[in-house]
Design a protein around this motif. Sequence first.
Motif, PDB file in Angstrom:
ATOM      1  N   GLY A 111     -17.184 -12.818 -16.620  1.00  0.00           N
ATOM      2  CA  GLY A 111     -17.815 -11.981 -17.622  1.00  0.00           C
ATOM      3  C   GLY A 111     -18.309 -10.675 -17.027  1.00  0.00           C
ATOM      4  N   PRO A 112     -18.761  -9.750 -17.890  1.00  0.00           N
ATOM      5  CA  PRO A 112     -19.158  -8.419 -17.437  1.00  0.00           C
ATOM      6  C   PRO A 112     -20.613  -8.324 -16.960  1.00  0.00           C
ATOM      7  CG  PRO A 112     -19.281  -8.514 -19.807  1.00  0.00           C
ATOM      8  CD  PRO A 112     -18.735  -9.846 -19.346  1.00  0.00           C
ATOM      9  N   GLU A 113     -21.354  -9.435 -16.995  1.00  0.00           N
ATOM     10  CA  GLU A 113     -22.769  -9.383 -16.636  1.00  0.00           C
ATOM     11  C   GLU A 113     -22.954  -8.890 -15.203  1.00  0.00           C
ATOM     12  OE1 GLU A 113     -22.070 -12.231 -19.847  1.00  0.00           O
ATOM     13  OE2 GLU A 113     -21.235 -12.102 -17.844  1.00  0.00           O
ATOM     14  N   ILE A 114     -24.060  -8.194 -15.014  1.00  0.00           N
ATOM     15  CA  ILE A 114     -24.411  -7.670 -13.695  1.00  0.00           C
ATOM     16  C   ILE A 114     -25.924  -7.816 -13.533  1.00  0.00           C
ATOM     17  CG2 ILE A 114     -24.697  -5.279 -14.443  1.00  0.00           C
ATOM     18  CD1 ILE A 114     -23.197  -4.451 -11.911  1.00  0.00           C
ATOM     19  N   ALA A 115     -26.358  -8.234 -12.374  1.00  0.00           N
ATOM     20  CA  ALA A 115     -27.785  -8.426 -12.129  1.00  0.00           C
ATOM     21  C   ALA A 115     -28.157  -7.874 -10.762  1.00  0.00           C
ATOM     22  CB  ALA A 115     -28.148  -9.905 -12.201  1.00  0.00           C
ATOM     23  N   THR A 116     -29.348  -7.333 -10.664  1.00  0.00           N
ATOM     24  CA  THR A 116     -29.890  -6.931  -9.370  1.00  0.00           C
ATOM     25  C   THR A 116     -31.156  -7.741  -9.123  1.00  0.00           C
ATOM     26  OG1 THR A 116     -31.145  -5.104 -10.328  1.00  0.00           O
ATOM     27  CG2 THR A 116     -28.965  -4.579  -9.453  1.00  0.00           C
ATOM     28  N   VAL A 117     -31.381  -8.050  -7.865  1.00  0.00           N
ATOM     29  CA  VAL A 117     -32.574  -8.779  -7.460  1.00  0.00           C
ATOM     30  C   VAL A 117     -33.187  -8.023  -6.294  1.00  0.00           C
ATOM     31  CG1 VAL A 117     -33.507 -10.967  -6.625  1.00  0.00           C
ATOM     32  CG2 VAL A 117     -31.524 -10.968  -8.162  1.00  0.00           C
ATOM     33  N   LYS A 118     -34.470  -7.680  -6.446  1.00  0.00           N
ATOM     34  CA  LYS A 118     -35.194  -6.952  -5.399  1.00  0.00           C
ATOM     35  C   LYS A 118     -36.548  -7.614  -5.191  1.00  0.00           C
ATOM     36  CE  LYS A 118     -33.043  -2.548  -6.441  1.00  0.00           C
ATOM     37  NZ  LYS A 118     -33.212  -1.137  -6.699  1.00  0.00           N
ATOM     38  N   GLY A 119     -37.024  -7.559  -3.971  1.00  0.00           N
ATOM     39  CA  GLY A 119     -38.340  -8.102  -3.672  1.00  0.00           C
ATOM     40  C   GLY A 119     -38.354  -8.815  -2.344  1.00  0.00           C
ATOM     41  N   THR A 120     -39.111  -9.925  -2.285  1.00  0.00           N
ATOM     42  CA  THR A 120     -39.258 -10.699  -1.057  1.00  0.00           C
ATOM     43  C   THR A 120     -38.996 -12.161  -1.344  1.00  0.00           C
ATOM     44  OG1 THR A 120     -40.987  -9.176  -0.324  1.00  0.00           O
ATOM     45  CG2 THR A 120     -40.842 -11.268   0.822  1.00  0.00           C
ATOM     46  N   TRP A 121     -38.190 -12.800  -0.474  1.00  0.00           N
ATOM     47  CA  TRP A 121     -37.927 -14.234  -0.585  1.00  0.00           C
ATOM     48  C   TRP A 121     -37.991 -14.821   0.817  1.00  0.00           C
ATOM     49  CZ3 TRP A 121     -38.080 -18.058  -3.785  1.00  0.00           C
ATOM     50  CH2 TRP A 121     -37.463 -19.268  -3.467  1.00  0.00           C
ATOM     51  N   GLN A 122     -38.875 -15.765   1.011  1.00  0.00           N
ATOM     52  CA  GLN A 122     -39.069 -16.441   2.289  1.00  0.00           C
ATOM     53  C   GLN A 122     -39.246 -15.448   3.436  1.00  0.00           C
ATOM     54  OE1 GLN A 122     -35.849 -19.290   2.531  1.00  0.00           O
ATOM     55  NE2 GLN A 122     -36.925 -20.705   1.161  1.00  0.00           N
ATOM     56  N   GLY A 123     -40.065 -14.424   3.177  1.00  0.00           N
ATOM     57  CA  GLY A 123     -40.401 -13.433   4.189  1.00  0.00           C
ATOM     58  C   GLY A 123     -39.352 -12.369   4.428  1.00  0.00           C
ATOM     59  N   LYS A 124     -38.241 -12.400   3.683  1.00  0.00           N
ATOM     60  CA  LYS A 124     -37.165 -11.420   3.871  1.00  0.00           C
ATOM     61  C   LYS A 124     -37.105 -10.473   2.680  1.00  0.00           C
ATOM     62  CE  LYS A 124     -34.341 -14.589   6.543  1.00  0.00           C
ATOM     63  NZ  LYS A 124     -33.133 -15.395   6.557  1.00  0.00           N
ATOM     64  N   GLU A 125     -36.858  -9.201   2.976  1.00  0.00           N
ATOM     65  CA  GLU A 125     -36.668  -8.212   1.909  1.00  0.00           C
ATOM     66  C   GLU A 125     -35.323  -8.459   1.243  1.00  0.00           C
ATOM     67  OE1 GLU A 125     -38.728  -5.751   0.670  1.00  0.00           O
ATOM     68  OE2 GLU A 125     -40.220  -6.757   1.907  1.00  0.00           O
ATOM     69  N   ILE A 126     -35.322  -8.446  -0.080  1.00  0.00           N
ATOM     70  CA  ILE A 126     -34.110  -8.689  -0.860  1.00  0.00           C
ATOM     71  C   ILE A 126     -33.804  -7.456  -1.701  1.00  0.00           C
ATOM     72  CG2 ILE A 126     -33.065 -10.133  -2.660  1.00  0.00           C
ATOM     73  CD1 ILE A 126     -33.726 -11.617   0.007  1.00  0.00           C
ATOM     74  N   ASP A 127     -32.566  -7.017  -1.671  1.00  0.00           N
ATOM     75  CA  ASP A 127     -32.069  -5.938  -2.520  1.00  0.00           C
ATOM     76  C   ASP A 127     -30.573  -6.188  -2.661  1.00  0.00           C
ATOM     77  OD1 ASP A 127     -32.238  -2.266  -2.443  1.00  0.00           O
ATOM     78  OD2 ASP A 127     -31.466  -3.652  -3.943  1.00  0.00           O
TER      79      ASP A 127
END
Length: 139
Positions: A95-111
């Motif tokens: 499908g055409p869905e798109i998602a971004t995830v930003k922040g912190t997870w288990q002490g690691k920066e997420i982008d």
Amino acid sequence: MLLSLAACGDEQANGNPADRPSGTTSVQPSGTPADSLTITLRASPEAPAKTWKLTCDPPGGTHPKAADACAALSKAKEPFKPVPKGQMCTQIYGGPEIATVKGTWQGKEIDTEFTRKNGCQLHRWSQVAPLFGDVPKVR
């Protein structure tokens, strides 16, 4: 050649304090959750975005199903690891869905960005699907 995209079982500890070695503590600044993510979802690249905040341990934020999203993230071995460059992927379109995830997870920066454009991306999405809310399984 047959490629298997099945995920293996949950081999991570459940994160209870009893699982930590003695003498170690986890200290977070007051009011700052250890796991804090912003999820932005679009039904297509041109569609308006839905945005949620998610915190885990305990589950909270504006995410409609925070407990389910946190559980999915905890079960995934490396939930934000990108598909390796040069990886051979099936041409299964989810499908055409798109998602971004930003922040912190288990002490690691997420982008990071998630899509459903091929089998590798679809598998990655499926591992943490509750993070994205109610999205059709496959088109």
